[in-house]
Scaffold this active site. Structure first.
Site, PDB file in Angstrom:
ATOM      1  N   HIS A 123     -17.179  10.537   1.235  1.00  0.00           N
ATOM      2  CA  HIS A 123     -16.833   9.353   1.573  1.00  0.00           C
ATOM      3  C   HIS A 123     -17.256   8.484   2.788  1.00  0.00           C
ATOM      4  CE1 HIS A 123     -13.815   9.519  -2.050  1.00  0.00           C
ATOM      5  NE2 HIS A 123     -15.023   9.592  -2.586  1.00  0.00           N
ATOM      6  N   GLY A 189      -4.180  18.513  -1.164  1.00  0.00           N
ATOM      7  CA  GLY A 189      -4.046  16.879  -0.456  1.00  0.00           C
ATOM      8  C   GLY A 189      -4.674  15.793  -1.346  1.00  0.00           C
ATOM      9  N   SER A 191      -4.868  13.226  -4.766  1.00  0.00           N
ATOM     10  CA  SER A 191      -3.879  12.746  -6.037  1.00  0.00           C
ATOM     11  C   SER A 191      -4.786  12.584  -7.363  1.00  0.00           C
ATOM     12  CB  SER A 191      -3.374  11.388  -5.642  1.00  0.00           C
ATOM     13  OG  SER A 191      -4.529  10.449  -5.593  1.00  0.00           O
TER      14      SER A 191
HETATM   15  P1  NAD Z   1      -4.175  10.080  -1.871  1.00  0.00           P
HETATM   16  O1  NAD Z   1      -3.371   9.304  -0.972  1.00  0.00           O
HETATM   17  O2  NAD Z   1      -4.514   9.372  -3.066  1.00  0.00           O
HETATM   18  O3  NAD Z   1      -3.187  11.278  -2.118  1.00  0.00           O
HETATM   19  C1  NAD Z   1      -2.919  12.112  -1.417  1.00  0.00           C
HETATM   20  C2  NAD Z   1      -2.277  13.180  -1.958  1.00  0.00           C
HETATM   21  O4  NAD Z   1      -1.803  14.258  -0.803  1.00  0.00           O
HETATM   22  C3  NAD Z   1      -0.874  12.902  -2.803  1.00  0.00           C
HETATM   23  O5  NAD Z   1      -1.061  13.602  -4.082  1.00  0.00           O
HETATM   24  C4  NAD Z   1       0.028  13.578  -2.034  1.00  0.00           C
HETATM   25  O6  NAD Z   1       1.091  14.155  -2.872  1.00  0.00           O
HETATM   26  C5  NAD Z   1      -0.414  14.659  -1.217  1.00  0.00           C
HETATM   27  N1  NAD Z   1       0.152  14.999  -0.163  1.00  0.00           N
HETATM   28  C6  NAD Z   1       1.094  14.486   0.893  1.00  0.00           C
HETATM   29  N2  NAD Z   1       1.357  15.168   2.032  1.00  0.00           N
HETATM   30  C7  NAD Z   1       0.804  16.211   1.760  1.00  0.00           C
HETATM   31  C8  NAD Z   1       0.687  17.484   2.567  1.00  0.00           C
HETATM   32  N3  NAD Z   1       1.293  17.745   3.747  1.00  0.00           N
HETATM   33  N4  NAD Z   1      -0.026  18.523   2.366  1.00  0.00           N
HETATM   34  C9  NAD Z   1      -0.774  18.463   0.954  1.00  0.00           C
HETATM   35  N5  NAD Z   1      -0.856  17.408   0.098  1.00  0.00           N
HETATM   36  C10 NAD Z   1      -0.054  16.173   0.760  1.00  0.00           C
HETATM   37  O7  NAD Z   1      -5.315  10.657  -1.374  1.00  0.00           O
HETATM   38  P2  NAD Z   1      -6.829  10.946  -1.918  1.00  0.00           P
HETATM   39  O8  NAD Z   1      -6.669  11.886  -3.282  1.00  0.00           O
HETATM   40  O9  NAD Z   1      -7.764  11.802  -0.868  1.00  0.00           O
HETATM   41  O10 NAD Z   1      -7.673   9.719  -2.138  1.00  0.00           O
HETATM   42  C11 NAD Z   1      -7.549   8.902  -1.064  1.00  0.00           C
HETATM   43  C12 NAD Z   1      -8.854   8.278  -0.744  1.00  0.00           C
HETATM   44  O11 NAD Z   1      -8.873   7.420   0.410  1.00  0.00           O
HETATM   45  C13 NAD Z   1      -9.991   8.926  -0.511  1.00  0.00           C
HETATM   46  O12 NAD Z   1     -11.026   8.472  -1.115  1.00  0.00           O
HETATM   47  C14 NAD Z   1     -10.228   9.037   1.094  1.00  0.00           C
HETATM   48  O13 NAD Z   1     -11.411   8.792   1.182  1.00  0.00           O
HETATM   49  C15 NAD Z   1      -9.362   7.893   1.338  1.00  0.00           C
HETATM   50  N6  NAD Z   1      -8.334   8.002   2.582  1.00  0.00           N
HETATM   51  C16 NAD Z   1      -8.982   8.920   3.732  1.00  0.00           C
HETATM   52  C17 NAD Z   1      -7.837   9.196   4.697  1.00  0.00           C
HETATM   53  C18 NAD Z   1      -8.341  10.083   5.890  1.00  0.00           C
HETATM   54  O14 NAD Z   1      -9.679  10.043   6.017  1.00  0.00           O
HETATM   55  N7  NAD Z   1      -7.245  10.834   6.292  1.00  0.00           N
HETATM   56  C19 NAD Z   1      -6.583   8.808   4.658  1.00  0.00           C
HETATM   57  C20 NAD Z   1      -6.384   7.729   3.624  1.00  0.00           C
HETATM   58  C21 NAD Z   1      -7.146   7.541   2.653  1.00  0.00           C
END
Ligand code: NAD
Length: 247
Positions: A123, A189, A191
């Site tokens: 992404h 990590g 969803s």
């Molecule tokens: P999501 O937020 O939809 O889901 C996050 C998942 O991580 C959840 O299922 C949750 O239970 C789990 N989780 C929470 N804490 C955790 C931990 N300590 N260890 C392991 N798992 C844990 O995230 P997604 O499925 O990646 O979708 C999010 C979208 O938004 C992606 O497309 C991404 O590009 C973007 N995004 C990116 C970031 C980043 O770059 N860090 C942050 C937020 C969103």
């Protein structure tokens, strides 16, 4: 990319792995949660405060580019105030013993900063800007903001080098090919709510060992082929890495 509308499935059975296995990791926002970067959904999730359609779609960019830029500028500044956690570091350490490819949905740079070298950003990347006239013109921001009036060498406005909702995912085919050649697949990590990224988890071959790490195991069809570790990444991944080395 788009939000969840249908579930994927794969009835493959779990199996073991050999010592020099190609390890493929699919990571999502959850792996960076323990570094202090908010996830997409869940408690305290980013989209409780912001509406996707206001900041992360091509229409939002057309309507109010300053607002969209501001959203990503704040995220980028925050990136440099956080550090990779033990989960990122454990994956980086695996490279000493295995070929490892990380396919991340994350736009942060914590895998790089932990030391991983083979990373596909599905992404895009928060620390890069792209020309609005030519997708091939990509620039390192080194932590700087993008402002209205910042232009590429062709004179066109710069935008964040991220894939917005409603846009194509240019690296998807390459990611699919990598997953199809995995011997071990670690999904951490995510969803499974953002497509087409969510479907990648179900493309690994039947011989591949499949492991899911998430403190809240998602209710997603097809996960019966996975060993599910219901723990946070920073705790589970160092242990999993150690176990893979011992095999
Ligand atoms: P999501 O937020 O939809 O889901 C996050 C998942 O991580 C959840 O299922 C949750 O239970 C789990 N989780 C929470 N804490 C955790 C931990 N300590 N260890 C392991 N798992 C844990 O995230 P997604 O499925 O990646 O979708 C999010 C979208 O938004 C992606 O497309 C991404 O590009 C973007 N995004 C990116 C970031 C980043 O770059 N860090 C942050 C937020 C969103």
């Amino acid at each position: 990319m788009r939000e969840k509308s249908a579930a994927a499935s794969n009835p493959d059975a779990m199996s073991g792995a050999t010592p020099r296995s190609h390890i493929v990791v699919l990571s999502g926002a959850g792996i960076s949660a323990e570094s202090g970067i908010r996830t997409f959904r869940g408690g305290g999730g980013l989209w409780h405060d912001f509406r996707i359609e206001d900041v992360a779609t091509p229409e939002a960019w057309q309507r109010d580019p300053e607002r969209a830029l501001g959203f990503y500028n704040v995220r980028r500044r925050q990136l440099y105030s956080v550090e990779p956690n033990a989960g990122h570091r454990a994956l980086a350490g695996l490279e000493r013993d295995f070929p490892v490819t990380i396919i991340t949905q994350n736009i942060d740079n914590l895998h790089e900063r932990a030391g991983s070298s083979n990373i596909l950003h599905l992404h895009g990347a928060l620390d890069k800007a792209r020309s609005t006239a030519d997708d091939a013109l990509i620039y390192d921001l080194a932590g700087r903001d993008i402002r209205l009036g910042n232009t590429c060498e062709l004179g066109s406005q710069l935008r964040p080098h991220v894939v917005w909702f409603g846009e194509m995912v240019p690296e998807l085919e390459r990611a699919e090919e990598i997953v199809r050649h995995a011997d071990v697949l670690i999904v951490v990590g995510t969803s499974f709510s953002v497509y087409p990224a969510a479907n990648l988890a179900f493309l690994a071959p039947s011989h591949a060992r499949k492991v899911l790490v998430n403190p809240e195991i998602p209710d997603t069809v097809g996960l019966d082929a996975f060993e599910c570790i219901g723990e946070p990444a920073a705790r589970a991944l160092p242990r999993l890495a150690e176990e893979l080395r011992k095999r």
